[in-house]
Write a protein that holds these residues in place. Sequence first.
Motif, mmCIF file in Angstrom:
data_model
loop_
_atom_site.group_PDB
_atom_site.id
_atom_site.type_symbol
_atom_site.label_atom_id
_atom_site.label_comp_id
_atom_site.label_asym_id
_atom_site.label_seq_id
_atom_site.Cartn_x
_atom_site.Cartn_y
_atom_site.Cartn_z
ATOM 1 N N VAL A 59 -3.707 -9.929 -2.930
ATOM 2 C CA VAL A 59 -4.555 -8.934 -3.596
ATOM 3 C C VAL A 59 -4.373 -7.573 -2.924
ATOM 4 C CG1 VAL A 59 -6.939 -8.241 -4.081
ATOM 5 C CG2 VAL A 59 -6.225 -10.607 -4.447
ATOM 6 N N ALA A 60 -4.367 -7.553 -1.596
ATOM 7 C CA ALA A 60 -4.188 -6.293 -0.869
ATOM 8 C C ALA A 60 -2.832 -5.667 -1.186
ATOM 9 C CB ALA A 60 -4.321 -6.533 0.634
ATOM 10 N N GLN A 61 -1.784 -6.477 -1.192
ATOM 11 C CA GLN A 61 -0.452 -5.963 -1.506
ATOM 12 C C GLN A 61 -0.392 -5.436 -2.932
ATOM 13 O OE1 GLN A 61 2.530 -8.969 -0.641
ATOM 14 N NE2 GLN A 61 1.515 -9.445 1.295
ATOM 15 N N ARG A 62 -0.967 -6.189 -3.887
ATOM 16 C CA ARG A 62 -0.948 -5.774 -5.295
ATOM 17 C C ARG A 62 -1.688 -4.449 -5.459
ATOM 18 N NH1 ARG A 62 2.484 -6.657 -8.290
ATOM 19 N NH2 ARG A 62 2.387 -4.422 -8.394
ATOM 20 N N TYR A 63 -2.828 -4.308 -4.774
ATOM 21 C CA TYR A 63 -3.615 -3.078 -4.847
ATOM 22 C C TYR A 63 -2.789 -1.895 -4.351
ATOM 23 C CZ TYR A 63 -7.278 0.348 -3.892
ATOM 24 O OH TYR A 63 -8.025 1.496 -3.840
ATOM 25 N N VAL A 64 -2.130 -2.062 -3.228
ATOM 26 C CA VAL A 64 -1.312 -0.975 -2.679
ATOM 27 C C VAL A 64 -0.137 -0.673 -3.607
ATOM 28 C CG1 VAL A 64 0.202 -0.305 -0.756
ATOM 29 C CG2 VAL A 64 -2.008 -1.386 -0.291
ATOM 30 N N LEU A 65 0.516 -1.701 -4.119
ATOM 31 C CA LEU A 65 1.647 -1.491 -5.023
ATOM 32 C C LEU A 65 1.238 -0.794 -6.319
ATOM 33 C CD1 LEU A 65 3.582 -4.828 -4.564
ATOM 34 C CD2 LEU A 65 4.450 -2.525 -4.057
ATOM 35 N N ASP A 66 0.000 -0.977 -6.728
ATOM 36 C CA ASP A 66 -0.487 -0.337 -7.952
ATOM 37 C C ASP A 66 -0.874 1.127 -7.742
ATOM 38 O OD1 ASP A 66 -0.093 -2.662 -9.363
ATOM 39 O OD2 ASP A 66 -2.210 -3.252 -9.370
ATOM 40 N N THR A 67 -0.802 1.607 -6.522
ATOM 41 C CA THR A 67 -1.098 2.997 -6.207
ATOM 42 C C THR A 67 0.069 3.868 -6.663
ATOM 43 O OG1 THR A 67 -2.370 2.282 -4.289
ATOM 44 C CG2 THR A 67 -1.697 4.590 -4.329
ATOM 45 N N LYS A 68 -0.222 4.957 -7.345
ATOM 46 C CA LYS A 68 0.816 5.810 -7.932
ATOM 47 C C LYS A 68 1.937 6.184 -6.962
ATOM 48 C CE LYS A 68 -1.162 8.376 -11.767
ATOM 49 N NZ LYS A 68 -1.554 9.695 -12.234
ATOM 50 N N ALA A 69 1.605 6.593 -5.765
ATOM 51 C CA ALA A 69 2.590 7.119 -4.832
ATOM 52 C C ALA A 69 3.357 6.031 -4.083
ATOM 53 C CB ALA A 69 1.913 8.050 -3.827
ATOM 54 N N VAL A 70 3.086 4.765 -4.361
ATOM 55 C CA VAL A 70 3.711 3.667 -3.620
ATOM 56 C C VAL A 70 4.754 2.988 -4.491
ATOM 57 C CG1 VAL A 70 3.301 1.460 -2.482
ATOM 58 C CG2 VAL A 70 1.658 3.314 -2.221
ATOM 59 N N ALA A 71 5.972 2.905 -3.965
ATOM 60 C CA ALA A 71 7.049 2.236 -4.697
ATOM 61 C C ALA A 71 7.299 0.829 -4.175
ATOM 62 C CB ALA A 71 8.335 3.054 -4.594
ATOM 63 N N SER A 72 6.982 0.588 -2.897
ATOM 64 C CA SER A 72 7.199 -0.739 -2.327
ATOM 65 C C SER A 72 6.344 -0.902 -1.077
ATOM 66 C CB SER A 72 8.677 -0.941 -1.979
ATOM 67 O OG SER A 72 9.043 -0.087 -0.908
ATOM 68 N N VAL A 73 6.211 -2.142 -0.646
ATOM 69 C CA VAL A 73 5.557 -2.433 0.623
ATOM 70 C C VAL A 73 6.536 -3.253 1.458
ATOM 71 C CG1 VAL A 73 3.176 -2.324 -0.219
ATOM 72 C CG2 VAL A 73 4.394 -4.479 -0.314
ATOM 73 N N LEU A 74 6.527 -3.034 2.746
ATOM 74 C CA LEU A 74 7.387 -3.785 3.657
ATOM 75 C C LEU A 74 6.543 -4.858 4.320
ATOM 76 C CD1 LEU A 74 9.338 -0.826 5.283
ATOM 77 C CD2 LEU A 74 10.050 -2.288 3.392
ATOM 78 N N ILE A 75 6.877 -6.100 4.059
ATOM 79 C CA ILE A 75 6.104 -7.226 4.546
ATOM 80 C C ILE A 75 6.975 -8.056 5.479
ATOM 81 C CG2 ILE A 75 4.836 -9.300 3.852
ATOM 82 C CD1 ILE A 75 3.598 -6.677 2.828
ATOM 83 N N GLY A 76 6.445 -8.396 6.636
ATOM 84 C CA GLY A 76 7.169 -9.257 7.570
ATOM 85 C C GLY A 76 7.233 -10.679 7.061
ATOM 86 N N VAL A 77 8.370 -11.307 7.282
ATOM 87 C CA VAL A 77 8.570 -12.692 6.865
ATOM 88 C C VAL A 77 9.173 -13.448 8.040
ATOM 89 C CG1 VAL A 77 9.800 -14.201 5.267
ATOM 90 C CG2 VAL A 77 8.950 -12.003 4.466
ATOM 91 N N ARG A 78 8.437 -14.471 8.508
ATOM 92 C CA ARG A 78 8.937 -15.258 9.636
ATOM 93 C C ARG A 78 9.503 -16.598 9.199
ATOM 94 N NH1 ARG A 78 3.759 -13.636 12.403
ATOM 95 N NH2 ARG A 78 3.042 -15.512 11.400
ATOM 96 N N ASN A 79 9.149 -17.062 8.012
ATOM 97 C CA ASN A 79 9.660 -18.350 7.551
ATOM 98 C C ASN A 79 9.628 -18.407 6.026
ATOM 99 O OD1 ASN A 79 7.043 -19.359 6.650
ATOM 100 N ND2 ASN A 79 6.540 -19.565 8.823
ATOM 101 N N GLN A 80 10.139 -19.514 5.475
ATOM 102 C CA GLN A 80 10.227 -19.650 4.014
ATOM 103 C C GLN A 80 8.864 -19.634 3.338
ATOM 104 O OE1 GLN A 80 12.626 -23.218 3.789
ATOM 105 N NE2 GLN A 80 14.371 -22.006 3.081
ATOM 106 N N ASP A 81 7.840 -20.135 4.012
ATOM 107 C CA ASP A 81 6.501 -20.125 3.419
ATOM 108 C C ASP A 81 6.044 -18.699 3.153
ATOM 109 O OD1 ASP A 81 6.384 -22.885 3.537
ATOM 110 O OD2 ASP A 81 5.310 -22.908 5.450
ATOM 111 N N HIS A 82 6.398 -17.769 4.048
ATOM 112 C CA HIS A 82 6.012 -16.375 3.858
ATOM 113 C C HIS A 82 6.717 -15.764 2.653
ATOM 114 C CE1 HIS A 82 4.912 -16.121 8.366
ATOM 115 N NE2 HIS A 82 3.882 -16.511 7.651
ATOM 116 N N ILE A 83 7.940 -16.167 2.411
ATOM 117 C CA ILE A 83 8.672 -15.657 1.248
ATOM 118 C C ILE A 83 7.930 -16.064 -0.031
ATOM 119 C CG2 ILE A 83 10.809 -15.803 -0.103
ATOM 120 C CD1 ILE A 83 12.259 -16.227 2.628
ATOM 121 N N ALA A 84 7.590 -17.344 -0.135
ATOM 122 C CA ALA A 84 6.880 -17.836 -1.319
ATOM 123 C C ALA A 84 5.530 -17.137 -1.461
ATOM 124 C CB ALA A 84 6.693 -19.347 -1.220
#
Length: 104
Positions: free
Chosen positions: A39-64
């Motif tokens: 929800v937090a990521q979607r909210y930020v991505l829906d902000t006009k000035a935001v094109a992407s978010v950089l999210i850390g991924v340590r394992n396959q579960d994080h990717i999903a």
Amino acid sequence: AERDAGDWKLVQELLKTMDAIASDVRSSGRCADVNLSNVAQRYVLDTKAVASVLIGVRNQDHIAENIRTHLFELTAAERDAIDAVVAKRKGPKGDVWDIERGVI
């Protein structure tokens, strides 16, 4: 000028609001496994000035988990609920990078 986003109570209010929205998204069938982070990521991505978010991924579960952010949309009422909490913040208004630039 204050530079923080608010006190601990306000942070908790924001987390509870986003968690409730995640529950609504799950119960409405829009995304079965959505969580507060999505929800937090979607909210930020829906902000006009935001094109992407950089999210850390340590394992396959994080990717999903991060892919789920793109499987649903927030309703206008859900965005309004988050906006209402964010509007209570005491920190600077406007571009967050203004602090880095020394404008604020």
